[in-house]
Scaffold this active site. Structure first.
Site: not given
Ligand code: GUN
Length: 288
Positions: A54, A98, A121
């Site tokens: 990311k 996350q 998100d």
């Molecule tokens: N963990 C697995 N997928 C995601 C996601 O799309 N966003 C976040 N913040 N954590 C995750």
């Protein structure tokens, strides 16, 4: 007929390029840069890889990313304090915590504490509610990635039978709503569904978001169907999806590979959501 392999990496690159151009123009016009805070609690190896990817994407498109890496014993209160300070920080336009969080932290409390305008998100109840009403601008990245991959590949959605295997808040449920808003007929299956193949065999578009390696075999798929594999499972050989790719690809019209399918698109959608949040905050603050 061999299947068309949907190249998520290539489609994601083109989208990131367009985002980079837009951000560059905003910077030239206003001097402003988008900022994304990435919060990682603990040392889950998969989460470390996701966060690294990311941040790399942020660098590619010209988003300032700030990483907040906290030890796994961080208290819920301490994390809530960090979220409150990021909510107030005018240089931060997107906040990503996350998941999964360590078990002593209530994930819903952290999501609810995030400013919905910075919730890139799309997990906050305000944004989930707007998704239900079809008025959302910040939508969960993986479902957005699925729809965008189909659109960019010229695959029609309206009127088609979509079967989603998996009912998570992050993928299955929001994906079902997005497909519904596009006038598909949607079925959600899950771990308690009986005779799963009865459903999957009827799917024109099959979305596998189960979390079990190579779970969907060719005999569960209708000939000529479109298969979207959301799974990212790790085994000795590397990454493997939820679909048994070698057998499925002989039967389907389109399929996403793992890696190189939904994964890179999900990150491109995070960049898109950050751009959306940034632009909206500039408008709300009278800057543009
Ligand atoms: N963990 C697995 N997928 C995601 C996601 O799309 N966003 C976040 N913040 N954590 C995750």
């Amino acid at each position: 007929m061999p299947a068309n392999i949907i190249n998520g990496k290539e489609i994601a690159s083109a989208i990131k390029l367009a985002i980079a151009e837009e951000l560059k123009k905003i910077k030239t016009d206003t001097g402003r840069e988008a900022g994304l805070a990435v919060v990682l609690v603990g040392d889950d190896p998969a989460s470390i890889v996701y966060v690294r990817n990311k941040k790399k994407a942020c660098q590619e498109v010209g988003i300032r990313s700030s990483e907040y890496r906290l030890p796994k014993e961080t208290s819920q209160d301490a994390l809530l304090k960090l979220i409150a300070s990021l909510n107030k920080n005018p240089e931060i336009h997107g906040i990503l915590v996350q998941l999964p969080l360590p078990p002593h932290i209530q994930t819903d409390k952290i999501i609810e504490a995030t400013n919905p305008d910075k919730d890139v998100d799309g997990f906050h109840p305000v944004n989930v509610g707007k998704l239900v009403a079809n008025t959302a601008s910040l939508i969960s990245c993986t479902p957005l990635a699925i729809i965008t991959l189909l659109d960019k590949s010229g695959i029609p959605i309206e009127g088609r039978k979509v079967v989603i295997v998996g009912r998570s808040n992050i993928v299955g449920k929001p994906a079902a709503l997005l497909f519904l808003h596009r006038n598909a007929t949607v079925t959600i299956c899950h771990s308690r569904t009986k005779n799963l193949s009865d459903y999957t065999l009827r799917a024109d578009i099959l979305v596998a978001a189960i979390g079990k390696p190579a779970f969907v075999k060719a005999d569960m798929i209708k000939k000529g169907a479109v298969v979207i594999d959301v799974g990212i499972n790790r085994d000795e050989a590397g990454l493997i999806g939820d679909v048994d790719f070698p057998s499925a690809k002989e039967k389907v019209s389109y399929i996403t590979p793992v890696p190189g399918g939904v994964g890179p698109m999900t990150i491109a959608m995070l960049m898109k959501n950050t751009l959306t949040a940034f632009k909206q905050q500039q408008i709300d603050n009278g800057i543009i």
